[in-house]
Design an enzyme around this catalytic site. Structure first.
Site, PDB file in Angstrom:
ATOM      1  N   ARG A 107      -6.805  -2.656  -3.132  1.00 43.48           N
ATOM      2  CA  ARG A 107      -5.611  -2.734  -2.286  1.00 43.48           C
ATOM      3  C   ARG A 107      -5.261  -4.156  -1.904  1.00 43.48           C
ATOM      4  O   ARG A 107      -4.260  -4.377  -1.221  1.00 43.48           O
ATOM      5  CB  ARG A 107      -5.882  -1.975  -0.984  1.00 43.48           C
ATOM      6  CG  ARG A 107      -5.408  -0.555  -0.975  1.00 43.48           C
ATOM      7  CD  ARG A 107      -5.798   0.035   0.358  1.00 43.48           C
ATOM      8  NE  ARG A 107      -4.846   1.000   0.811  1.00 43.48           N
ATOM      9  CZ  ARG A 107      -4.995   2.315   0.671  1.00 43.48           C
ATOM     10  NH1 ARG A 107      -6.041   2.807   0.063  1.00 43.48           N
ATOM     11  NH2 ARG A 107      -4.091   3.133   1.147  1.00 43.48           N
ATOM     12  N   ARG A 122       3.574  16.054   5.622  1.00 47.59           N
ATOM     13  CA  ARG A 122       2.223  16.358   5.128  1.00 47.59           C
ATOM     14  C   ARG A 122       1.368  16.956   6.246  1.00 47.59           C
ATOM     15  O   ARG A 122       1.320  16.442   7.357  1.00 47.59           O
ATOM     16  CB  ARG A 122       1.550  15.088   4.587  1.00 47.59           C
ATOM     17  CG  ARG A 122       0.112  15.348   4.164  1.00 47.59           C
ATOM     18  CD  ARG A 122      -0.488  14.254   3.320  1.00 47.59           C
ATOM     19  NE  ARG A 122      -0.563  12.976   4.006  1.00 47.59           N
ATOM     20  CZ  ARG A 122      -1.073  11.879   3.446  1.00 47.59           C
ATOM     21  NH1 ARG A 122      -1.499  11.911   2.199  1.00 47.59           N
ATOM     22  NH2 ARG A 122      -1.115  10.755   4.121  1.00 47.59           N
TER      23      ARG A 122
HETATM   24  P1  AP5 Z   1      -5.536   6.568   1.880  1.00 51.61           P
HETATM   25  O1  AP5 Z   1      -6.008   7.894   2.244  1.00 51.61           O
HETATM   26  O2  AP5 Z   1      -5.842   6.024   0.529  1.00 51.61           O
HETATM   27  O3  AP5 Z   1      -3.976   6.527   2.188  1.00 51.61           O
HETATM   28  P2  AP5 Z   1      -2.734   5.992   1.309  1.00 51.61           P
HETATM   29  O4  AP5 Z   1      -2.928   5.104   0.175  1.00 51.61           O
HETATM   30  O5  AP5 Z   1      -1.840   5.469   2.337  1.00 51.61           O
HETATM   31  O6  AP5 Z   1      -2.357   7.246   0.537  1.00 51.61           O
HETATM   32  P3  AP5 Z   1      -1.942   8.634   1.076  1.00 51.61           P
HETATM   33  O7  AP5 Z   1      -3.148   9.518   1.081  1.00 51.61           O
HETATM   34  O8  AP5 Z   1      -1.166   8.576   2.340  1.00 51.61           O
HETATM   35  O9  AP5 Z   1      -0.893   9.037  -0.057  1.00 51.61           O
HETATM   36  P4  AP5 Z   1      -1.100   9.403  -1.585  1.00 51.61           P
HETATM   37  O10 AP5 Z   1      -0.437   8.384  -2.449  1.00 51.61           O
HETATM   38  O11 AP5 Z   1      -2.517   9.759  -1.901  1.00 51.61           O
HETATM   39  O12 AP5 Z   1      -0.180  10.686  -1.637  1.00 51.61           O
HETATM   40  P5  AP5 Z   1      -0.584  12.229  -1.578  1.00 51.61           P
HETATM   41  O13 AP5 Z   1      -1.020  12.679  -2.936  1.00 51.61           O
HETATM   42  O14 AP5 Z   1      -1.478  12.510  -0.430  1.00 51.61           O
HETATM   43  O15 AP5 Z   1      -6.070   5.471   2.932  1.00 51.61           O
HETATM   44  C1  AP5 Z   1      -6.012   5.712   4.307  1.00 51.61           C
HETATM   45  C2  AP5 Z   1      -6.468   4.476   5.065  1.00 51.61           C
HETATM   46  O16 AP5 Z   1      -7.835   4.157   4.719  1.00 51.61           O
HETATM   47  C3  AP5 Z   1      -5.708   3.186   4.776  1.00 51.61           C
HETATM   48  O17 AP5 Z   1      -4.503   3.094   5.512  1.00 51.61           O
HETATM   49  C4  AP5 Z   1      -6.743   2.136   5.219  1.00 51.61           C
HETATM   50  O18 AP5 Z   1      -6.824   2.072   6.618  1.00 51.61           O
HETATM   51  C5  AP5 Z   1      -8.039   2.739   4.710  1.00 51.61           C
HETATM   52  N1  AP5 Z   1      -8.343   2.314   3.344  1.00 51.61           N
HETATM   53  C6  AP5 Z   1      -8.429   3.125   2.248  1.00 51.61           C
HETATM   54  N2  AP5 Z   1      -8.720   2.405   1.163  1.00 51.61           N
HETATM   55  C7  AP5 Z   1      -8.802   1.109   1.551  1.00 51.61           C
HETATM   56  C8  AP5 Z   1      -9.056  -0.108   0.867  1.00 51.61           C
HETATM   57  N3  AP5 Z   1      -9.279  -0.133  -0.465  1.00 51.61           N
HETATM   58  N4  AP5 Z   1      -9.055  -1.254   1.588  1.00 51.61           N
HETATM   59  C9  AP5 Z   1      -8.848  -1.248   2.930  1.00 51.61           C
HETATM   60  N5  AP5 Z   1      -8.603  -0.122   3.655  1.00 51.61           N
HETATM   61  C10 AP5 Z   1      -8.586   1.053   2.958  1.00 51.61           C
HETATM   62  O19 AP5 Z   1       0.871  12.864  -1.325  1.00 51.61           O
HETATM   63  C11 AP5 Z   1       1.518  12.682  -0.085  1.00 51.61           C
HETATM   64  C12 AP5 Z   1       2.348  13.933   0.230  1.00 51.61           C
HETATM   65  O20 AP5 Z   1       3.369  14.074  -0.768  1.00 51.61           O
HETATM   66  C13 AP5 Z   1       1.519  15.221   0.177  1.00 51.61           C
HETATM   67  O21 AP5 Z   1       1.968  16.087   1.178  1.00 51.61           O
HETATM   68  C14 AP5 Z   1       1.806  15.775  -1.231  1.00 51.61           C
HETATM   69  O22 AP5 Z   1       1.705  17.179  -1.272  1.00 51.61           O
HETATM   70  C15 AP5 Z   1       3.228  15.299  -1.471  1.00 51.61           C
HETATM   71  N6  AP5 Z   1       3.516  15.015  -2.880  1.00 51.61           N
HETATM   72  C16 AP5 Z   1       2.692  14.391  -3.770  1.00 51.61           C
HETATM   73  N7  AP5 Z   1       3.293  14.282  -4.960  1.00 51.61           N
HETATM   74  C17 AP5 Z   1       4.539  14.830  -4.820  1.00 51.61           C
HETATM   75  C18 AP5 Z   1       5.635  15.011  -5.708  1.00 51.61           C
HETATM   76  N8  AP5 Z   1       5.616  14.604  -6.999  1.00 51.61           N
HETATM   77  N9  AP5 Z   1       6.752  15.592  -5.220  1.00 51.61           N
HETATM   78  C19 AP5 Z   1       6.813  16.018  -3.925  1.00 51.61           C
HETATM   79  N10 AP5 Z   1       5.796  15.889  -3.032  1.00 51.61           N
HETATM   80  C20 AP5 Z   1       4.662  15.296  -3.482  1.00 51.61           C
END
Ligand code: AP5
Length: 193
Positions: free
Chosen positions: A88, A127
């Site tokens: 990241r 979500r």
């Molecule tokens: P993390 O859990 O990795 O959060 P993120 O990257 O912000 O990702 P999300 O889980 O919010 O989204 P996603 O892209 O996975 O989407 P999802 O599939 O869930 O990290 C959380 C925290 O941890 C960070 O903020 C930080 O504090 C810390 N952290 C983690 N890694 C770190 C690192 N390397 N360095 C430093 N800190 C770190 O989908 C989202 C929603 O959309 C769901 O409801 C899903 O059902 C829906 N959806 C998915 N695809 C579609 C589609 N094609 N059409 C319609 N809806 C869809």
């Protein structure tokens, strides 16, 4: 095959990584899920991480780099893994290449899921977890902060992968099924029977 899934919060990284694990046998390594497990277990790391995550900020690089280094060394990653949420930052990207080179491993592809900001905010606002609860960091002000931090700290690693010809862009605005098909096509994957 080892893959990095990149994209802003809500782009669908976790959704697609789980499907790739289920359908193609690649192990999902989600740093967000690993950190949330630490929080749930009440470990010292979990206690420190919770406050940082709830504010939408990043956990310090050395902690995340150490976490990934020990995770990819585990036997279940030997058949291939999908990094979901790592790297990241530029220093995480550089550290990843060093730790993989030490193990004679490489990243075969870096996939960027592209979704516009309005759609990201909408997805995260609706979500819910299995128990119907909302993640603390999905609160709209925190989502906006996470998107800003993505632009400032994560988007700058894209040229690093683009320069090496490893970056592939996937239209993440399509349905979950179509996004999965496009990823599989881009990687030349065939479903495990
Ligand atoms: P993390 O859990 O990795 O959060 P993120 O990257 O912000 O990702 P999300 O889980 O919010 O989204 P996603 O892209 O996975 O989407 P999802 O599939 O869930 O990290 C959380 C925290 O941890 C960070 O903020 C930080 O504090 C810390 N952290 C983690 N890694 C770190 C690192 N390397 N360095 C430093 N800190 C770190 O989908 C989202 C929603 O959309 C769901 O409801 C899903 O059902 C829906 N959806 C998915 N695809 C579609 C589609 N094609 N059409 C319609 N809806 C869809």
């Amino acid at each position: 095959m080892n893959i990095i899934l990149l994209g802003p919060p809500g782009a669908g990284k976790g959704t697609q990584a789980k499907r790739l694990e289920e359908h193609y046998g690649l192990r999902q390594i989600s740093t967000g899920d690993m950190l949330r497990a630490e929080v749930a277990a009440g470990t010292p790391l979990g206690k420190d991480a919770k406050a940082v995550m709830d504010k939408g900020l990043f956990i310090p690089d050395p902690i995340m780099i150490g976490m990934i280094k020990s995770r990819i060394a585990q036997p279940d990653c030997a058949r291939g893994f999908i990094l979901d949420g790592f790297p990241r930052t530029e220093s995480q990207a550089q550290a990843l290449d060093v730790m993989l080179a030490e193990k004679n491993m490489t990243i075969d592809a870096v996939l960027l899921l592209e979704v516009n900001s309005d759609q990201l905010v909408e997805r995260l606002a609706s979500r819910r977890g299995p128990d119907g609860s909302r993640r603390a960091d999905d609160e709209p002000d925190t989502v906006r902060k996470r998107l800003k931090i993505y632009d400032e700290q994560t988007a700058p690693i894209l040229p690093y992968y683009k320069k090496e010809g490893r970056l592939r862009r996937i239209d993440g605005m399509q349905s979950v099924e179509v996004v999965e098909q496009e990823i599989a096509k881009a990687l030349g994957l065939e479903k495990a029977s």
